[in-house]
Design a protein around this motif. Structure first.
Motif, PDB file in Angstrom:
ATOM      1  N   GLY A  69       0.806  -1.216   0.000  1.00 18.03           N
ATOM      2  CA  GLY A  69       0.000   0.000   0.000  1.00 18.03           C
ATOM      3  C   GLY A  69       0.838   1.264   0.000  1.00 18.03           C
ATOM      4  N   MET A  70       1.899   1.279   0.770  1.00 17.72           N
ATOM      5  CA  MET A  70       2.756   2.455   0.812  1.00 17.72           C
ATOM      6  C   MET A  70       3.461   2.653  -0.530  1.00 17.72           C
ATOM      7  SD  MET A  70       4.225   2.406   4.726  1.00 17.72           S
ATOM      8  CE  MET A  70       4.835   4.091   4.636  1.00 17.72           C
ATOM      9  N   HIS A  71       3.845   1.555  -1.153  1.00 21.31           N
ATOM     10  CA  HIS A  71       4.475   1.650  -2.474  1.00 21.31           C
ATOM     11  C   HIS A  71       3.492   2.217  -3.503  1.00 21.31           C
ATOM     12  CE1 HIS A  71       6.923   0.646  -5.953  1.00 21.31           C
ATOM     13  NE2 HIS A  71       5.872   0.041  -6.470  1.00 21.31           N
ATOM     14  N   ILE A  72       2.278   1.695  -3.514  1.00 22.71           N
ATOM     15  CA  ILE A  72       1.269   2.166  -4.469  1.00 22.71           C
ATOM     16  C   ILE A  72       0.903   3.619  -4.194  1.00 22.71           C
ATOM     17  CG2 ILE A  72      -1.181   1.916  -5.078  1.00 22.71           C
ATOM     18  CD1 ILE A  72      -0.779  -1.073  -5.152  1.00 22.71           C
ATOM     19  N   ALA A  73       0.803   3.986  -2.910  1.00 21.10           N
ATOM     20  CA  ALA A  73       0.488   5.372  -2.552  1.00 21.10           C
ATOM     21  C   ALA A  73       1.571   6.323  -3.049  1.00 21.10           C
ATOM     22  CB  ALA A  73       0.318   5.496  -1.041  1.00 21.10           C
ATOM     23  N   ASN A  74       2.824   5.967  -2.845  1.00 15.21           N
ATOM     24  CA  ASN A  74       3.935   6.824  -3.297  1.00 15.21           C
ATOM     25  C   ASN A  74       3.995   6.895  -4.821  1.00 15.21           C
ATOM     26  OD1 ASN A  74       4.771   7.414  -0.687  1.00 15.21           O
ATOM     27  ND2 ASN A  74       6.152   5.651  -0.584  1.00 15.21           N
ATOM     28  N   GLU A  75       3.752   5.756  -5.458  1.00 19.55           N
ATOM     29  CA  GLU A  75       3.799   5.678  -6.917  1.00 19.55           C
ATOM     30  C   GLU A  75       2.717   6.525  -7.566  1.00 19.55           C
ATOM     31  OE1 GLU A  75       4.854   1.887  -9.582  1.00 19.55           O
ATOM     32  OE2 GLU A  75       2.830   1.795  -8.780  1.00 19.55           O
ATOM     33  N   ASN A  76       1.575   6.665  -6.885  1.00 22.85           N
ATOM     34  CA  ASN A  76       0.425   7.373  -7.458  1.00 22.85           C
ATOM     35  C   ASN A  76       0.160   8.730  -6.817  1.00 22.85           C
ATOM     36  OD1 ASN A  76      -1.210   5.397  -9.400  1.00 22.85           O
ATOM     37  ND2 ASN A  76      -0.360   4.175  -7.727  1.00 22.85           N
ATOM     38  N   MET A  77       1.082   9.193  -5.971  1.00 20.21           N
ATOM     39  CA  MET A  77       0.849  10.457  -5.259  1.00 20.21           C
ATOM     40  C   MET A  77       0.631  11.627  -6.214  1.00 20.21           C
ATOM     41  SD  MET A  77       3.135  12.408  -2.353  1.00 20.21           S
ATOM     42  CE  MET A  77       3.025  11.031  -1.208  1.00 20.21           C
ATOM     43  N   GLU A  78       1.519  11.782  -7.179  1.00 21.29           N
ATOM     44  CA  GLU A  78       1.409  12.900  -8.113  1.00 21.29           C
ATOM     45  C   GLU A  78       0.150  12.779  -8.977  1.00 21.29           C
ATOM     46  OE1 GLU A  78       4.031  15.198 -11.583  1.00 21.29           O
ATOM     47  OE2 GLU A  78       4.895  13.497 -10.495  1.00 21.29           O
ATOM     48  N   ILE A  79      -0.166  11.559  -9.399  1.00 22.46           N
ATOM     49  CA  ILE A  79      -1.370  11.337 -10.213  1.00 22.46           C
ATOM     50  C   ILE A  79      -2.614  11.762  -9.450  1.00 22.46           C
ATOM     51  CG2 ILE A  79      -2.835   9.563 -11.282  1.00 22.46           C
ATOM     52  CD1 ILE A  79      -0.225   8.000 -11.858  1.00 22.46           C
ATOM     53  N   LEU A  80      -2.712  11.325  -8.185  1.00 19.27           N
ATOM     54  CA  LEU A  80      -3.878  11.666  -7.370  1.00 19.27           C
ATOM     55  C   LEU A  80      -3.961  13.166  -7.114  1.00 19.27           C
ATOM     56  CD1 LEU A  80      -3.903   8.777  -4.724  1.00 19.27           C
ATOM     57  CD2 LEU A  80      -5.585   9.160  -6.534  1.00 19.27           C
ATOM     58  N   CYS A  81      -2.835  13.789  -6.832  1.00 24.04           N
ATOM     59  CA  CYS A  81      -2.829  15.231  -6.583  1.00 24.04           C
ATOM     60  C   CYS A  81      -3.254  16.004  -7.831  1.00 24.04           C
ATOM     61  CB  CYS A  81      -1.457  15.680  -6.099  1.00 24.04           C
ATOM     62  SG  CYS A  81      -1.069  15.202  -4.394  1.00 24.04           S
ATOM     63  N   ASN A  82      -2.769  15.572  -8.981  1.00 22.69           N
ATOM     64  CA  ASN A  82      -3.132  16.250 -10.227  1.00 22.69           C
ATOM     65  C   ASN A  82      -4.619  16.093 -10.538  1.00 22.69           C
ATOM     66  OD1 ASN A  82      -0.532  17.154 -10.674  1.00 22.69           O
ATOM     67  ND2 ASN A  82       0.031  15.462 -12.021  1.00 22.69           N
ATOM     68  N   LEU A  83      -5.148  14.892 -10.341  1.00 25.43           N
ATOM     69  CA  LEU A  83      -6.581  14.674 -10.562  1.00 25.43           C
ATOM     70  C   LEU A  83      -7.407  15.527  -9.601  1.00 25.43           C
ATOM     71  CD1 LEU A  83      -6.771  10.796 -11.051  1.00 25.43           C
ATOM     72  CD2 LEU A  83      -7.367  12.528 -12.762  1.00 25.43           C
ATOM     73  N   ASP A  84      -6.986  15.551  -8.349  1.00 27.84           N
ATOM     74  CA  ASP A  84      -7.718  16.287  -7.315  1.00 27.84           C
ATOM     75  C   ASP A  84      -7.662  17.791  -7.562  1.00 27.84           C
ATOM     76  OD1 ASP A  84      -9.228  16.404  -4.915  1.00 27.84           O
ATOM     77  OD2 ASP A  84      -7.422  16.904  -3.787  1.00 27.84           O
ATOM     78  N   SER A  85      -6.583  18.273  -8.153  1.00 27.80           N
ATOM     79  CA  SER A  85      -6.435  19.709  -8.380  1.00 27.80           C
ATOM     80  C   SER A  85      -7.383  20.233  -9.450  1.00 27.80           C
ATOM     81  CB  SER A  85      -4.990  20.038  -8.763  1.00 27.80           C
ATOM     82  OG  SER A  85      -4.669  19.485 -10.029  1.00 27.80           O
ATOM     83  N   GLN A  86      -7.967  19.334 -10.241  1.00 28.68           N
ATOM     84  CA  GLN A  86      -8.893  19.760 -11.295  1.00 28.68           C
ATOM     85  C   GLN A  86     -10.156  20.376 -10.709  1.00 28.68           C
ATOM     86  OE1 GLN A  86      -9.399  16.144 -13.600  1.00 28.68           O
ATOM     87  NE2 GLN A  86      -7.705  16.683 -14.945  1.00 28.68           N
TER      88      GLN A  86
END
Length: 206
Positions: free
Chosen positions: A13-30
């Motif tokens: 979970g920590m690996h997946i969270a770190n791997e997708n952190m930027e993706i999630l932040c970019n989606l959320d910023s929309q």
């Protein structure tokens, strides 16, 4: 899943969270605060903290306590919703030392129950629920499969559900202020539901 392989769940979970952190932040910023990736990482760190202090074999109790830790450590809208979901999971799976296929139906339905109680959203409102519900339905249809295969199908269902949120109009949170401008955009919360399911899938692939 039992308490003995929770550490592997957290590691993945920590690996997946770190791997997708930027993706999630970019989606959320929309149409949000842009901090969802950070929140999801804090959620996984809360799991780690809970596990380090946990005693016993009750997986339900573990998820309940993890939910409480998430409340303290990931104090954002999504953090609060996930905390409520995991606490409800803990209540409904109390006393379980080994989670089987049927228990994961309870798991996902409990996540939905807890999040709905807290956030007051409904299916179709362009939220995390719009991916959690298809995942729960997938498990109801795969009771004859082992957990690896059931989660493999659930991940595919989640991926499709995430794409389907593009067709929905946001009714809650900051995204709702944009009204029909949310059409055509993926709901970032739904991606969290997909990632959670991917964590379980990778755990059962081992």
């Amino acid at each position: 899943m039992n308490i003995n392989n929770v550490h592997k769940f957290i590691e993945i979970g920590m690996h997946i969270a770190n791997e997708n952190m930027e993706i999630l932040c970019n989606l959320d910023s929309q149409n949000g605060d842009g901090d969802l990736g950070i929140t999801f990482s804090k959620v996984m760190k809360s799991f780690q903290q809970t596990y380090q202090e946990f005693e016993g074999q009750d997986v339900g109790k573990f998820f309940y306590l993890a939910g409480m830790d998430i409340t303290e450590n990931a104090a954002s809208t999504m953090g609060t919703l996930l905390a409520s979901g995991f606490m409800q999971v803990g209540k409904n799976l109390k006393g379980k030392e080994q989670l089987n296929q049927d228990d994961f139906i309870v798991f996902y339905e409990s996540m939905i129950e807890g999040i709905q109680k807290r956030g007051k959203a409904a299916i179709g409102d362009k939220t995390i629920l719009d991916t959690l519900q298809p995942i729960a339905d997938s498990f109801k249809e795969t009771t004859d499969l082992n957990l690896k295969d059931a989660f493999e199908k659930a991940v595919k269902v989640a991926e499709k559900a995430v794409e389907n949120t593009k067709q929905l109009e946001a009714k809650h949170g900051r995204a709702a202020r944009y009204e029909n401008k949310s059409l055509g955009l993926i709901d970032s919360g739904s991606v969290v539901a997909k990632l959670l399911t991917q964590i379980f899938y990778q755990l059962y692939r081992i």
